[in-house]
Design a protein around this motif. Structure first.
Motif, short mmCIF file in Angstrom:
data_model
loop_
_atom_site.label_atom_id
_atom_site.label_comp_id
_atom_site.label_asym_id
_atom_site.label_seq_id
_atom_site.Cartn_x
_atom_site.Cartn_y
_atom_site.Cartn_z
N GLY A 80 0.80 -1.13 -0.19
CA GLY A 80 0.14 0.05 -0.16
C GLY A 80 0.75 1.33 -0.01
O GLY A 80 0.24 2.30 -0.24
N LEU A 81 2.12 1.25 0.32
CA LEU A 81 2.97 2.49 0.27
C LEU A 81 3.39 2.67 -1.05
O LEU A 81 3.36 2.07 -1.93
CB LEU A 81 4.21 2.20 0.94
N GLU A 82 3.94 3.97 -1.34
CA GLU A 82 4.28 4.52 -2.54
C GLU A 82 5.58 4.06 -2.60
O GLU A 82 6.34 3.68 -1.87
CB GLU A 82 4.38 6.04 -2.56
N ALA A 83 5.86 3.45 -4.08
CA ALA A 83 7.05 2.60 -4.19
C ALA A 83 8.25 3.36 -3.89
O ALA A 83 9.09 2.60 -3.12
CB ALA A 83 7.12 2.40 -5.60
N SER A 84 8.62 4.51 -3.96
CA SER A 84 10.13 5.08 -3.68
C SER A 84 9.95 5.28 -2.11
O SER A 84 11.13 5.26 -1.30
CB SER A 84 9.99 6.52 -4.33
N SER A 85 8.89 5.71 -1.55
CA SER A 85 8.87 5.52 -0.01
C SER A 85 8.92 4.42 0.66
O SER A 85 9.85 4.07 1.70
CB SER A 85 7.50 6.15 0.44
N ALA A 86 8.35 3.32 -0.01
CA ALA A 86 8.65 1.75 0.52
C ALA A 86 10.22 1.42 0.39
O ALA A 86 10.81 0.90 1.21
CB ALA A 86 7.88 0.93 -0.26
N GLU A 87 10.80 1.87 -0.86
CA GLU A 87 12.28 1.28 -1.08
C GLU A 87 13.17 2.01 0.12
O GLU A 87 13.99 1.69 0.61
CB GLU A 87 12.62 1.85 -2.28
N ARG A 88 12.86 3.34 0.30
CA ARG A 88 13.66 4.24 1.21
C ARG A 88 13.34 3.63 2.51
O ARG A 88 14.46 3.26 3.41
CB ARG A 88 13.20 5.79 1.22
N ARG A 89 12.25 3.17 3.11
CA ARG A 89 11.92 2.59 4.49
C ARG A 89 12.73 1.36 4.73
O ARG A 89 13.36 0.86 5.51
CB ARG A 89 10.79 2.43 4.72
N PHE B 39 9.42 -6.03 -4.43
CA PHE B 39 8.09 -5.45 -4.29
C PHE B 39 7.44 -5.51 -5.68
O PHE B 39 8.15 -5.53 -6.83
CB PHE B 39 8.05 -3.92 -4.06
N GLU B 40 6.04 -5.96 -5.52
CA GLU B 40 5.43 -5.78 -6.80
C GLU B 40 4.64 -4.63 -6.97
O GLU B 40 4.07 -4.34 -5.85
CB GLU B 40 4.56 -6.83 -6.89
N VAL B 41 4.90 -3.64 -7.86
CA VAL B 41 4.56 -2.31 -7.79
C VAL B 41 3.69 -2.24 -8.86
O VAL B 41 3.74 -2.65 -10.15
CB VAL B 41 5.63 -1.29 -8.13
N ARG B 42 2.53 -1.55 -8.85
CA ARG B 42 1.30 -1.27 -9.95
C ARG B 42 0.98 0.16 -9.59
O ARG B 42 0.65 0.52 -8.37
CB ARG B 42 0.24 -2.26 -9.57
N ASP B 43 1.14 1.02 -10.55
CA ASP B 43 0.49 2.28 -10.38
C ASP B 43 1.22 3.20 -9.43
O ASP B 43 0.57 4.09 -8.64
CB ASP B 43 -1.07 2.62 -10.08
N GLY B 44 2.61 2.80 -8.99
CA GLY B 44 3.37 3.46 -8.11
C GLY B 44 3.46 3.03 -6.85
O GLY B 44 3.79 3.52 -5.97
N ARG B 45 2.38 2.12 -6.59
CA ARG B 45 2.06 1.57 -5.42
C ARG B 45 2.67 -0.01 -5.08
O ARG B 45 2.47 -0.59 -5.98
CB ARG B 45 0.60 1.72 -4.82
#
Length: 71
Positions: free
Chosen positions: A20-29, A58-64
């Protein structure tokens, strides 16, 4: 005979917390929590299935992040 190497321990972190997190935020975390490799993939991507200690996928769809798993 040489000793069998001990793999490094993985971060004490639940992959479910990234969904549910935005992809770049999730990667940073993930990097802040100690994951050495973070891999973002589109849905249905063909990937190798070898298990790598310290890797978070991470599987990412529409940036999340829609799915997250170790290895």
């Amino acid at each position: 005979m040489a000793p069998i190497p001990t793999p490094p321990s993985e971060p004490q972190d639940s992959p479910d917390t990234y969904v549910g997190l935005e992809a770049s935020s999730a990667e940073r975390r993930a990097r802040e929590h100690g994951w050495s490799t973070v891999r973002s993939l589109p849905p249905g991507a063909i990937i190798t299935m070898e298990y790598r200690v310290g890797r978070l996928n991470f599987e990412v769809r529409d940036g999340r992040v829609t799915r997250c798993w170790k290895g």
